[in-house]
Design an enzyme around this catalytic site. Structure first.
Site, PDB file in Angstrom:
ATOM      1  CG  ASN A 119      35.763  40.778  36.725  1.00  0.00           C
ATOM      2  OD1 ASN A 119      35.340  39.908  35.985  1.00  0.00           O
ATOM      3  ND2 ASN A 119      35.726  42.058  36.411  1.00  0.00           N
ATOM      4  CB  THR A 120      38.240  40.948  43.048  1.00  0.00           C
ATOM      5  OG1 THR A 120      39.133  41.433  42.048  1.00  0.00           O
ATOM      6  CG2 THR A 120      39.013  40.337  44.187  1.00  0.00           C
TER       7      THR A 120
ATOM      8  CD  GLU B  97      41.018  53.154  42.098  1.00  0.00           C
ATOM      9  OE1 GLU B  97      40.830  54.237  42.674  1.00  0.00           O
ATOM     10  OE2 GLU B  97      40.098  52.493  41.564  1.00  0.00           O
TER      11      GLU B  97
ATOM     12  CE1 TYR C  66      37.547  46.496  48.554  1.00  0.00           C
ATOM     13  CE2 TYR C  66      35.855  45.091  47.608  1.00  0.00           C
ATOM     14  CZ  TYR C  66      36.210  46.168  48.381  1.00  0.00           C
ATOM     15  OH  TYR C  66      35.239  46.910  48.995  1.00  0.00           O
TER      16      TYR C  66
ATOM     17  CB  THR D 161      35.164  46.592  36.360  1.00  0.00           C
ATOM     18  OG1 THR D 161      35.486  46.646  37.756  1.00  0.00           O
ATOM     19  CG2 THR D 161      34.096  45.545  36.120  1.00  0.00           C
TER      20      THR D 161
ATOM     21  CB  SER E 243      37.750  47.677  44.970  1.00  0.00           C
ATOM     22  OG  SER E 243      38.290  47.666  43.660  1.00  0.00           O
TER      23      SER E 243
HETATM   24  N1  DGL Z   1      37.548  46.318  39.596  1.00  0.00           N
HETATM   25  C1  DGL Z   1      37.911  45.260  40.493  1.00  0.00           C
HETATM   26  C2  DGL Z   1      37.787  43.922  39.769  1.00  0.00           C
HETATM   27  O1  DGL Z   1      37.040  43.842  38.844  1.00  0.00           O
HETATM   28  C3  DGL Z   1      39.246  45.531  41.079  1.00  0.00           C
HETATM   29  C4  DGL Z   1      39.550  44.680  42.258  1.00  0.00           C
HETATM   30  C5  DGL Z   1      40.645  45.227  43.139  1.00  0.00           C
HETATM   31  O2  DGL Z   1      40.392  46.194  43.842  1.00  0.00           O
HETATM   32  O3  DGL Z   1      41.728  44.643  43.153  1.00  0.00           O
HETATM   33  O4  DGL Z   1      38.362  42.937  40.075  1.00  0.00           O
END
Ligand code: DGL
Length: 279
Positions: free
Chosen positions: A84-85, A162, A52, A197, A21
């Site tokens: 991961n999401t 971010e 996300y 991540t 994301s």
């Molecule tokens: N790096 C994404 C993860 O591993 C972030 C998800 C998000 O945007 O909330 O879940």
């Protein structure tokens, strides 16, 4: 384009497609390129729609489909879902849609945590959607039902990353981490999976709050090791030039991303980032 010469058919010089994301997937890219420095990578960060993790399953599935479709148009040999999401709710949709190896980032860290824990108490932190999905709990229970799994959603961590609230001394990020990690500390976990991540970018703060005795497991780094060995086994590695090329695509303005990603990747990526629209 396939490789050439004597090793024809034993290698594949097309790029590896990786999406997340936002910035988070770069934690995976960095490790992967340490292991496979001559691979080309096409990276997509859906920075226009991050985070996300606080969205509905239907929305995450829709976004993941668009991300994957974008990468699939770039002549890639494989795809890594470095989020991961997305992996916790949308993997089936992706693996059914494409005829190429597609890697998720949950199984490898779950396996690494199971190997690492001494007291059998494993903590998992992730976005609200990841924790709600129970994906990590099932991945760990599939290894052994003996492990105790303690989970905590940390919805503010992705926006903090971010926005660049990263340094070990960042007071706001530290306060947020103290609150989110309180119950895991009380549960005395000795191993903590960073089930997002983005979170390795906060690992100094997380480690400071949890205490140095707790081992942090990086989902992107663990998956990078698995991807590297699996591509080698499948004879899909590149035999091209000494150093691979990375193309970065984002869905929001490139400025903030370029600056933060350059700092994290320790190379000036300005000029290699393009803004795109997905729908
Ligand atoms: N790096 C994404 C993860 O591993 C972030 C998800 C998000 O945007 O909330 O879940």
């Amino acid at each position: 384009m396939a490789g050439s010469g004597l090793l024809e058919g034993l290698m594949d010089n097309r790029a590896i497609g990786i999406f997340d994301s936002g910035l988070g997937g770069l934690t995976m890219v960095k490790k992967l390129l340490q292991l496979l420095p001559n691979e080309d990578v096409v990276y997509l960060g859906d920075t226009g729609r991050v985070p996300y993790g606080s969205r509905s399953v239907d929305t995450i599935i829709k976004y993941a489909g668009q991300d994957a479709e974008f990468l699939a148009m770039h002549n890639i040999k494989t795809m890594v879902v470095a989020c991961n999401t997305v992996c916790s709710v949308a993997m089936d949709n992706l693996t059914e849609a494409y005829d190429m190896p597609i890697y998720e980032v949950i199984t490898a860290p779950a396996t690494a945590a199971a190997k690492n824990t001494k007291n059998g108490k494993i903590g998992v932190i992730g976005t609200a959607a990841t924790i709600r999905s129970g994906a990590y709990k099932s991945a760990i229970s599939n290894i052994s039902a003996e492990f105790e799994v303690y989970m905590a959603a940390c919805p503010l961590f992705v926006p903090l990353v971010e926005e660049g609230f990263l340094g070990a001394d960042n007071e706001i990020a530290t306060k947020v981490a103290e609150q989110y990690l309180k119950s895991l500390k009380e549960s005395a976990v000795d191993t903590l999976i960073l089930g997002c991540t983005h979170y390795p970018l906060l690992s100094d703060i997380i480690s400071k709050v949890m205490g140095e005795a707790v081992n942090l497991i990086d989902s992107g780094a663990e998956t990078a090791k698995l991807v590297a060995s699996d591509l080698q086994q499948k004879k899909l590695l590149s035999d091209a030039k000494p150093e691979g090329e990375i193309k970065y695509f984002v869905t929001d303005s490139i400025d903030g991303f370029s600056a933060r990603a350059s700092r994290f990747m320790r190379s000036d990526i300005e000029g290699k980032v393009q803004q795109v629209t997905l729908d």
